[in-house]
Scaffold this motif. Structure first.
Motif, PDB file in Angstrom:
ATOM      1  N   LEU A  27      37.658  40.942  41.500  1.00 37.20           N
ATOM      2  CA  LEU A  27      37.840  40.263  42.550  1.00 37.20           C
ATOM      3  C   LEU A  27      36.406  40.794  43.446  1.00 37.20           C
ATOM      4  O   LEU A  27      35.936  39.637  43.959  1.00 37.20           O
ATOM      5  N   ILE A  28      35.894  42.044  43.437  1.00 39.97           N
ATOM      6  CA  ILE A  28      34.580  42.334  43.938  1.00 39.97           C
ATOM      7  C   ILE A  28      33.708  41.641  43.162  1.00 39.97           C
ATOM      8  O   ILE A  28      32.769  41.487  44.145  1.00 39.97           O
ATOM      9  N   ALA A  29      33.311  41.883  41.964  1.00 45.57           N
ATOM     10  CA  ALA A  29      31.859  41.095  41.438  1.00 45.57           C
ATOM     11  C   ALA A  29      31.988  39.653  42.101  1.00 45.57           C
ATOM     12  O   ALA A  29      31.715  39.274  42.441  1.00 45.57           O
ATOM     13  N   ARG A  30      33.554  38.579  42.443  1.00 46.75           N
ATOM     14  CA  ARG A  30      33.694  37.516  42.481  1.00 46.75           C
ATOM     15  C   ARG A  30      33.588  37.841  43.886  1.00 46.75           C
ATOM     16  O   ARG A  30      32.313  36.336  43.729  1.00 46.75           O
ATOM     17  N   ALA A  31      33.102  37.776  45.182  1.00 36.22           N
ATOM     18  CA  ALA A  31      33.240  38.495  45.698  1.00 36.22           C
ATOM     19  C   ALA A  31      31.018  38.460  46.192  1.00 36.22           C
ATOM     20  O   ALA A  31      30.244  37.833  46.673  1.00 36.22           O
ATOM     21  N   LEU A  32      30.956  39.322  45.232  1.00 35.95           N
ATOM     22  CA  LEU A  32      28.840  39.506  44.312  1.00 35.95           C
ATOM     23  C   LEU A  32      28.835  37.585  44.322  1.00 35.95           C
ATOM     24  O   LEU A  32      27.377  37.750  44.757  1.00 35.95           O
ATOM     25  N   ALA A  33      29.387  37.548  43.609  1.00 38.57           N
ATOM     26  CA  ALA A  33      28.554  36.035  42.913  1.00 38.57           C
ATOM     27  C   ALA A  33      28.735  34.981  44.111  1.00 38.57           C
ATOM     28  O   ALA A  33      27.431  34.316  43.828  1.00 38.57           O
ATOM     29  N   ALA A  34      29.478  35.405  45.127  1.00 42.09           N
ATOM     30  CA  ALA A  34      29.480  34.332  45.977  1.00 42.09           C
ATOM     31  C   ALA A  34      28.523  34.644  46.439  1.00 42.09           C
ATOM     32  O   ALA A  34      28.157  33.734  47.992  1.00 42.09           O
ATOM     33  N   GLN A  35      27.707  35.896  46.577  1.00 45.19           N
ATOM     34  CA  GLN A  35      26.447  36.186  47.483  1.00 45.19           C
ATOM     35  C   GLN A  35      27.032  36.359  49.020  1.00 45.19           C
ATOM     36  O   GLN A  35      26.427  36.115  50.000  1.00 45.19           O
ATOM     37  N   ALA A  36      27.910  37.100  48.705  1.00 46.35           N
ATOM     38  CA  ALA A  36      28.860  37.576  50.172  1.00 46.35           C
ATOM     39  C   ALA A  36      27.827  38.263  50.885  1.00 46.35           C
ATOM     40  O   ALA A  36      27.748  39.113  49.768  1.00 46.35           O
ATOM     41  N   GLU A  37      27.470  37.936  52.103  1.00 42.59           N
ATOM     42  CA  GLU A  37      26.690  39.644  52.969  1.00 42.59           C
ATOM     43  C   GLU A  37      27.933  40.638  53.485  1.00 42.59           C
ATOM     44  O   GLU A  37      27.363  41.534  53.760  1.00 42.59           O
ATOM     45  N   ILE A  38      28.912  40.021  53.333  1.00 44.38           N
ATOM     46  CA  ILE A  38      30.522  40.608  54.429  1.00 44.38           C
ATOM     47  C   ILE A  38      30.856  40.705  54.165  1.00 44.38           C
ATOM     48  O   ILE A  38      31.986  39.838  53.479  1.00 44.38           O
ATOM     49  N   LEU A  39      31.907  42.000  53.369  1.00 44.92           N
ATOM     50  CA  LEU A  39      33.010  41.409  52.094  1.00 44.92           C
ATOM     51  C   LEU A  39      34.202  42.698  52.917  1.00 44.92           C
ATOM     52  O   LEU A  39      34.034  43.323  53.767  1.00 44.92           O
ATOM     53  N   LEU A  40      35.333  41.553  52.476  1.00 50.73           N
ATOM     54  CA  LEU A  40      36.263  41.840  53.729  1.00 50.73           C
ATOM     55  C   LEU A  40      37.672  42.079  52.524  1.00 50.73           C
ATOM     56  O   LEU A  40      37.840  41.094  51.012  1.00 50.73           O
ATOM     57  N   LEU A  41      37.691  43.463  52.313  1.00 52.67           N
ATOM     58  CA  LEU A  41      38.375  43.549  51.802  1.00 52.67           C
ATOM     59  C   LEU A  41      40.045  44.324  52.072  1.00 52.67           C
ATOM     60  O   LEU A  41      40.533  45.228  52.603  1.00 52.67           O
ATOM     61  N   ASP A  42      41.387  43.651  50.809  1.00 51.70           N
ATOM     62  CA  ASP A  42      42.398  43.933  51.969  1.00 51.70           C
ATOM     63  C   ASP A  42      43.688  45.606  50.494  1.00 51.70           C
ATOM     64  O   ASP A  42      43.835  44.646  49.334  1.00 51.70           O
ATOM     65  N   GLU A  43      43.771  46.711  51.421  1.00 56.39           N
ATOM     66  CA  GLU A  43      43.575  47.497  50.348  1.00 56.39           C
ATOM     67  C   GLU A  43      43.150  47.577  49.013  1.00 56.39           C
ATOM     68  O   GLU A  43      44.110  47.183  48.261  1.00 56.39           O
ATOM     69  N   PRO A  44      42.240  47.460  48.873  1.00 53.50           N
ATOM     70  CA  PRO A  44      41.531  47.617  48.070  1.00 53.50           C
ATOM     71  C   PRO A  44      41.897  49.489  46.894  1.00 53.50           C
ATOM     72  O   PRO A  44      41.734  49.064  45.354  1.00 53.50           O
ATOM     73  N   ALA A  45      42.618  50.224  47.302  1.00 51.48           N
ATOM     74  CA  ALA A  45      42.624  51.153  46.817  1.00 51.48           C
ATOM     75  C   ALA A  45      44.362  51.219  46.073  1.00 51.48           C
ATOM     76  O   ALA A  45      44.683  52.161  46.064  1.00 51.48           O
ATOM     77  N   SER A  46      44.894  50.828  47.050  1.00 52.13           N
ATOM     78  CA  SER A  46      46.466  50.902  47.391  1.00 52.13           C
ATOM     79  C   SER A  46      47.326  50.716  45.598  1.00 52.13           C
ATOM     80  O   SER A  46      48.187  52.051  45.735  1.00 52.13           O
ATOM     81  N   ALA A  47      46.184  50.357  44.937  1.00 54.92           N
ATOM     82  CA  ALA A  47      47.165  50.412  43.579  1.00 54.92           C
ATOM     83  C   ALA A  47      46.154  51.262  42.370  1.00 54.92           C
ATOM     84  O   ALA A  47      46.644  51.433  41.805  1.00 54.92           O
ATOM     85  N   LEU A  48      45.338  51.758  43.305  1.00 48.58           N
ATOM     86  CA  LEU A  48      44.336  52.298  42.243  1.00 48.58           C
ATOM     87  C   LEU A  48      44.731  54.232  42.030  1.00 48.58           C
ATOM     88  O   LEU A  48      44.920  54.813  42.933  1.00 48.58           O
ATOM     89  N   ASP A  49      44.483  54.385  41.058  1.00 48.33           N
ATOM     90  CA  ASP A  49      45.090  56.206  40.456  1.00 48.33           C
ATOM     91  C   ASP A  49      43.954  57.074  41.409  1.00 48.33           C
ATOM     92  O   ASP A  49      42.965  56.337  41.881  1.00 48.33           O
ATOM     93  N   PHE A  50      43.606  58.567  41.504  1.00 46.03           N
ATOM     94  CA  PHE A  50      42.644  59.265  42.150  1.00 46.03           C
ATOM     95  C   PHE A  50      41.917  58.931  41.984  1.00 46.03           C
ATOM     96  O   PHE A  50      40.539  58.841  42.560  1.00 46.03           O
ATOM     97  N   ARG A  51      41.338  58.348  40.719  1.00 42.15           N
ATOM     98  CA  ARG A  51      39.815  59.178  39.939  1.00 42.15           C
ATOM     99  C   ARG A  51      38.960  57.463  40.271  1.00 42.15           C
ATOM    100  O   ARG A  51      38.350  57.378  40.710  1.00 42.15           O
TER     101      ARG A  51
END
Lengths: 340, 254
Positions: free
Chosen positions: B136-160
């Motif tokens: 999903l972050i790659a998708r925002a980059l493909a859109a040539q976004a200069e401002i990224l707005l992320l909604d709890e990007p880390a909430s489902a991830l393990d520590f690593r």
């Protein structure tokens, strides 16, 4: 050749075979060779009409070609519409009936038969009521200038139920000796009424509605992400969705007006196409249209050749469609091609 | 650059403000963390900034395309990772057209930048939560976004995977100059990569400031209604900080 190329080549061959079958098979059987002679004559190769007996070219050109064209275009249109709606509504159980257009068109047609109006009026009334039903659905679903997918589907169910009740009411008042059978058979669906004039009326409408849908196939991918994500990607969601719905409405209303309610095509064929080429609408939509045309031609050929009388098309598409759909669902179960 | 001026939002028909009089100004390459309890308006604020919701009061200024990265990929269709990233090009593809060779090249670049090359042809529903978040972050980059707005990007991830994600976000802001705003439930994440933070206390009360000030123990204790402790420790010669709740200090009454 890529796998996708191979699938499309296969679908094209299937369609050609279905077309040839539709022209040659039937109560008056015509050799595929004669069909070929005639067909090459249309593009200026060989003797054409002169190469076959008179009844053969008359049956082919005046009866079977119009019927084949209408059947093929309606099949392609309904399958395309189903694929579009499943994508836009993000729901695997959606088909063109869900937005109310079929029920509205059915009521328009039934009303015309009840009032003893001619075939041309029946067509126009069915088309007009189909459009009216969708306008009603859209009106009901809008709240504060916005309309959610859920409200659209709910409004569609409500409007469809309303028009179904009106159809029942009209059927109840119909004369059991004359109009009632006409209503019942029209509702069950058939391409038997195909004439060259009808074909020329249907094809431009169906083409005019299908071409924009095929062109906006990438947008359908974006819409299938849901309103918010699509908006986040810069899409004008409502405008795009209304355009898609308008085109689907045109196709479905014209189809029901011409040949009654032919169910299951818009539901089953997109699933089948998805199993063949995957979920990307850029390839799914053309695949569904090709497959829908072939499927409709084969079913219609069956409908008019198995027994002496014609089997109603809607009955046959359901008898074939329901078990096939069941099989597809069972097969794709472990595959999770729908993460609902 | 993205700036909010006297921003306020309350849901239609409700008198209580979620946040009000909120000001902040983020320059290119800066990162802002949005902190607050559930239902205090973190996601709502993010959506206002993305243009998905209209604020009731105040204005938002941005000088660049915004890329909104939702919490999860919600489509029922099992698109390939490449197709998902390609959808980021929607803004650049006309209503009746399909992506061009350039669009596909940009999508491939974005996938390569995130390090998802090996997954490009995989179905997105076969990816792990962390890999999906990256797509999903790659998708925002493909859109040539200069401002990224992320909604709890880390909430489902393990520590690593959290560490990987934070490292990626840091790279994107420091090296690519992207402006990043993210909601998070973990103040340590804010401390780790953010320059500024917004605390949404609810009831219209919001404060904004440098991340070190905003993540002070007393502020976070007030924010979460739970004793919060800041721990400094030595991690291989480098001093690190983490913020932990003191659950045992008295569970909140149910």
């Amino acid at each position: 050749m890529t796998r996708q190329g191979a699938v499309f080549a296969g679908l094209a061959v299937l369609l050609l075979a279905a077309m040839t079958t539709a022209l040659s098979a039937g109560r008056y059987a015509i050799a595929p060779g004669d069909v070929l002679t005639l067909a090459s004559g249309w593009i200026g190769i060989g003797p054409g009409r002169a190469g076959v007996a008179e009844p053969v070219w008359r049956v082919v050109e005046l009866v079977r070609v119009p019927r084949m064209l209408i059947g093929g275009f309606v099949g392609a249109g309904l399958a395309l519409s189903g694929a579009i709606l499943q994508g836009v509504f993000r729901n695997p159980l959606v088909d063109p009936h869900v937005i109310g257009v079929s029920s509205g068109a059915a009521f328009g047609g039934v009303l015309a038969i009840l009032l003893g109006l001619g075939a041309a009026v029946l067509w126009s009334m069915a088309f007009a009521f189909g459009l009216f039903a969708v306008v009603l659905v859209i009106g009901l679903s809008r709240r504060a200038g916005q309309s959610s997918i859920l409200m659209l589907v709910l409004s569609g169910v409500v409007v469809a139920a309303l028009f179904a009740a009106l159809v029942s009411l009209a059927t109840y008042f119909a004369d059991p000796n004359s109009t009632l059978p006409a209503i019942v058979f029209w509702l069950m669906g058939s391409f038997a009424s195909a004439t060259p004039e009808r074909a020329w009326r249907m094809i431009p409408i169906l083409t005019a509605c299908a071409v924009p849908l095929l062109l906006m196939r990438f947008r359908i991918n974006i819409l299938s992400l849901g309103d918010e994500e699509a908006r986040g990607l810069g899409l004008r969601v409502e405008r795009t969705r209304w355009l898609a719905l308008a085109c689907v409405t045109g196709i479905t209303a014209a189809s029901v007006a011409n040949s009654g309610i032919v169910g299951w095509v818009g539901l089953v064929v997109p699933h089948f196409a998805r199993a063949l080429v995957g979920p990307d609408h850029r390839v799914l939509l053309p695949a569904a249209a090709l497959l829908g045309a072939s499927y409709m031609l084969l079913v219609d050929t069956l409908a008019r050749s198995v027994i002496a009388a014609e089997i109603p098309l809607g009955v046959l598409t359901a008898i074939i469609g329901a078990p096939v759909f069941m099989l597809l669902l069972r097969r794709s179960h472990g595959d999770e091609s729908w993460r609902t | 650059m993205i700036a909010a001026n006297a921003l306020g939002f309350r849901h239609p028909g409700q008198s209580a403000w979620l946040f009000r009089d909120l000001d902040f100004h983020l320059e290119r390459g800066q990162t802002l963390a949005l902190l607050g309890r559930n239902g205090r308006g973190k996601t709502t604020l993010l959506k206002c900034l993305a243009g998905l919701l209209t604020p009731v009061e105040g204005t938002i200024a941005r000088d660049g395309a915004v890329g909104y990265v939702p919490q999860a990929f919600a489509s029922p269709f099992p698109y390939s990772v490449f197709d998902v990233v390609l959808m980021g090009r929607a803004r650049h593809v006309g209503l009746f057209s399909t992506p061009t060779a350039e669009d596909r090249a940009r999508a491939r670049e974005a996938i390569a930048e995130i390090g998802l090359d090996a997954f490009a042809d995989r179905r997105i529903d076969t990816l792990s939560g962390g890999e999906r978040q990256l797509a999903l972050i790659a998708r925002a980059l493909a859109a040539q976004a200069e401002i990224l707005l992320l909604d709890e990007p880390a909430s489902a991830l393990d520590f690593r995977n959290q560490a990987k994600l934070l490292a990626l976000l840091r790279t994107l802001s420091r090296e690519r100059g992207l402006t990043i705003l993210m909601t998070t439930h973990d103040p340590t994440h804010a401390l780790e990569i953010a320059d500024r933070a917004v605390l949404l206390h609810g009831g219209g009360h919001a404060e904004e400031g440098a991340v070190a000030d905003m993540c002070a123990e007393d502020r976070l204790t007030a924010l979460y209604g739970l004793e919060m402790r800041r721990l400094e420790f030595d991690a291989g010669g480098r001093s690190a900080a983490g913020i932990l709740p003191h659950y045992g200090a008295g569970y909140p009454r149910l």
